[in-house]
Design a protein around this motif. Sequence first.
Motif, PDB file in Angstrom:
ATOM      1  N   SER A  91       3.254   1.314   0.333  1.00  0.00           N
ATOM      2  CA  SER A  91       3.344   0.286   1.376  1.00  0.00           C
ATOM      3  C   SER A  91       4.751   0.182   1.955  1.00  0.00           C
ATOM      4  N   GLN A  92       5.722   0.820   1.305  1.00  0.00           N
ATOM      5  CA  GLN A  92       7.102   0.783   1.790  1.00  0.00           C
ATOM      6  C   GLN A  92       7.430   1.925   2.753  1.00  0.00           C
ATOM      7  N   VAL A  93       6.484   2.841   2.925  1.00  0.00           N
ATOM      8  CA  VAL A  93       6.685   3.940   3.875  1.00  0.00           C
ATOM      9  C   VAL A  93       6.669   3.361   5.284  1.00  0.00           C
ATOM     10  N   LYS A  94       7.598   3.799   6.102  1.00  0.00           N
ATOM     11  CA  LYS A  94       7.784   3.249   7.444  1.00  0.00           C
ATOM     12  C   LYS A  94       6.557   3.455   8.334  1.00  0.00           C
ATOM     13  N   SER A  95       6.288   2.479   9.174  1.00  0.00           N
ATOM     14  CA  SER A  95       5.163   2.542  10.115  1.00  0.00           C
ATOM     15  C   SER A  95       5.244   3.773  11.004  1.00  0.00           C
ATOM     16  N   SER A  96       6.447   4.131  11.403  1.00  0.00           N
ATOM     17  CA  SER A  96       6.618   5.297  12.289  1.00  0.00           C
ATOM     18  C   SER A  96       6.107   6.577  11.618  1.00  0.00           C
ATOM     19  N   PHE A  97       6.212   6.651  10.302  1.00  0.00           N
ATOM     20  CA  PHE A  97       5.695   7.814   9.588  1.00  0.00           C
ATOM     21  C   PHE A  97       4.175   7.876   9.723  1.00  0.00           C
ATOM     22  N   TRP A  98       3.512   6.748   9.462  1.00  0.00           N
ATOM     23  CA  TRP A  98       2.048   6.716   9.522  1.00  0.00           C
ATOM     24  C   TRP A  98       1.553   7.028  10.931  1.00  0.00           C
ATOM     25  N   LEU A  99       2.273   6.591  11.947  1.00  0.00           N
ATOM     26  CA  LEU A  99       1.899   6.899  13.334  1.00  0.00           C
ATOM     27  C   LEU A  99       1.976   8.397  13.610  1.00  0.00           C
ATOM     28  N   ARG A 100       2.956   9.026  13.043  1.00  0.00           N
ATOM     29  CA  ARG A 100       3.184  10.457  13.294  1.00  0.00           C
ATOM     30  C   ARG A 100       2.258  11.348  12.475  1.00  0.00           C
ATOM     31  N   PHE A 101       1.953  10.923  11.260  1.00  0.00           N
ATOM     32  CA  PHE A 101       1.166  11.771  10.352  1.00  0.00           C
ATOM     33  C   PHE A 101      -0.153  11.086  10.023  1.00  0.00           C
ATOM     34  N   THR A 102      -1.040  11.092  10.996  1.00  0.00           N
ATOM     35  CA  THR A 102      -2.318  10.377  10.856  1.00  0.00           C
ATOM     36  C   THR A 102      -3.222  10.988   9.789  1.00  0.00           C
ATOM     37  N   GLU A 103      -3.083  12.289   9.532  1.00  0.00           N
ATOM     38  CA  GLU A 103      -3.908  12.911   8.489  1.00  0.00           C
ATOM     39  C   GLU A 103      -3.577  12.317   7.116  1.00  0.00           C
ATOM     40  N   LEU A 104      -2.289  12.128   6.842  1.00  0.00           N
ATOM     41  CA  LEU A 104      -1.891  11.508   5.575  1.00  0.00           C
ATOM     42  C   LEU A 104      -2.309  10.039   5.535  1.00  0.00           C
ATOM     43  N   LYS A 105      -2.163   9.360   6.659  1.00  0.00           N
ATOM     44  CA  LYS A 105      -2.602   7.961   6.751  1.00  0.00           C
ATOM     45  C   LYS A 105      -4.096   7.870   6.413  1.00  0.00           C
ATOM     46  N   ASP A 106      -4.896   8.748   7.004  1.00  0.00           N
ATOM     47  CA  ASP A 106      -6.337   8.746   6.752  1.00  0.00           C
ATOM     48  C   ASP A 106      -6.653   9.062   5.295  1.00  0.00           C
ATOM     49  N   GLU A 107      -5.878   9.970   4.699  1.00  0.00           N
ATOM     50  CA  GLU A 107      -6.093  10.317   3.291  1.00  0.00           C
ATOM     51  C   GLU A 107      -5.788   9.126   2.376  1.00  0.00           C
ATOM     52  N   VAL A 108      -4.730   8.392   2.687  1.00  0.00           N
ATOM     53  CA  VAL A 108      -4.398   7.205   1.889  1.00  0.00           C
ATOM     54  C   VAL A 108      -5.472   6.138   2.070  1.00  0.00           C
ATOM     55  N   LEU A 109      -5.943   5.944   3.295  1.00  0.00           N
ATOM     56  CA  LEU A 109      -7.011   4.964   3.533  1.00  0.00           C
ATOM     57  C   LEU A 109      -8.287   5.355   2.786  1.00  0.00           C
ATOM     58  N   LEU A 110      -8.601   6.648   2.744  1.00  0.00           N
ATOM     59  CA  LEU A 110      -9.761   7.128   1.981  1.00  0.00           C
ATOM     60  C   LEU A 110      -9.576   6.815   0.494  1.00  0.00           C
ATOM     61  N   LEU A 111      -8.394   7.074  -0.025  1.00  0.00           N
ATOM     62  CA  LEU A 111      -8.085   6.756  -1.417  1.00  0.00           C
ATOM     63  C   LEU A 111      -8.279   5.268  -1.692  1.00  0.00           C
TER      64      LEU A 111
END
Length: 151
Positions: A91-111
């Motif tokens: 949860s401490q990873v910057k929002s800008s990272f999640w915006l740029r790397f949506t595949e990782l964002k989706d993987e974390v949401l799946l988890l």
Amino acid sequence: MINDYSELTINKIAEIEGFTDEYVVDESSSMSKWFGKILNTKVKHLLDEDVAKLLRQNYHPFYIIPEAIKRIRINPTVGELYDGEMIYSLSQVKSSFWLRFTELKDEVLLLLDELDNYRLVFLNEEEIDVEELNNDFSKLINDLKSTISKV
């Protein structure tokens, strides 16, 4: 499916990311000394506390998040300082990272969806409030899910 970078060292990751200068440890800084100690460590050999700290410091999240996901899948409460530390560190990873790397964002949401019904089990239940701990863990998951989903 996300890539596996577990065989890379932190030094190699820094090189891939364009950091070409040799890292100089500042002996007056505990963070610098810690980072200097893990430079030649493969991601798969990092301690749980190192992975969590790298995430909290936003150091190399593209390469570290897949390792965090693997460890959380093995043990959802993984953490050195406290149960759930790895999830909190995500949860401490910057929002800008999640915006740029949506595949990782989706993987974390799946988890996190996989963990929705996860229940903590304790062998000595009479000494602790299991329901409160489960509620705290669920809140941790939901807070991370909410934070990432808003991005």
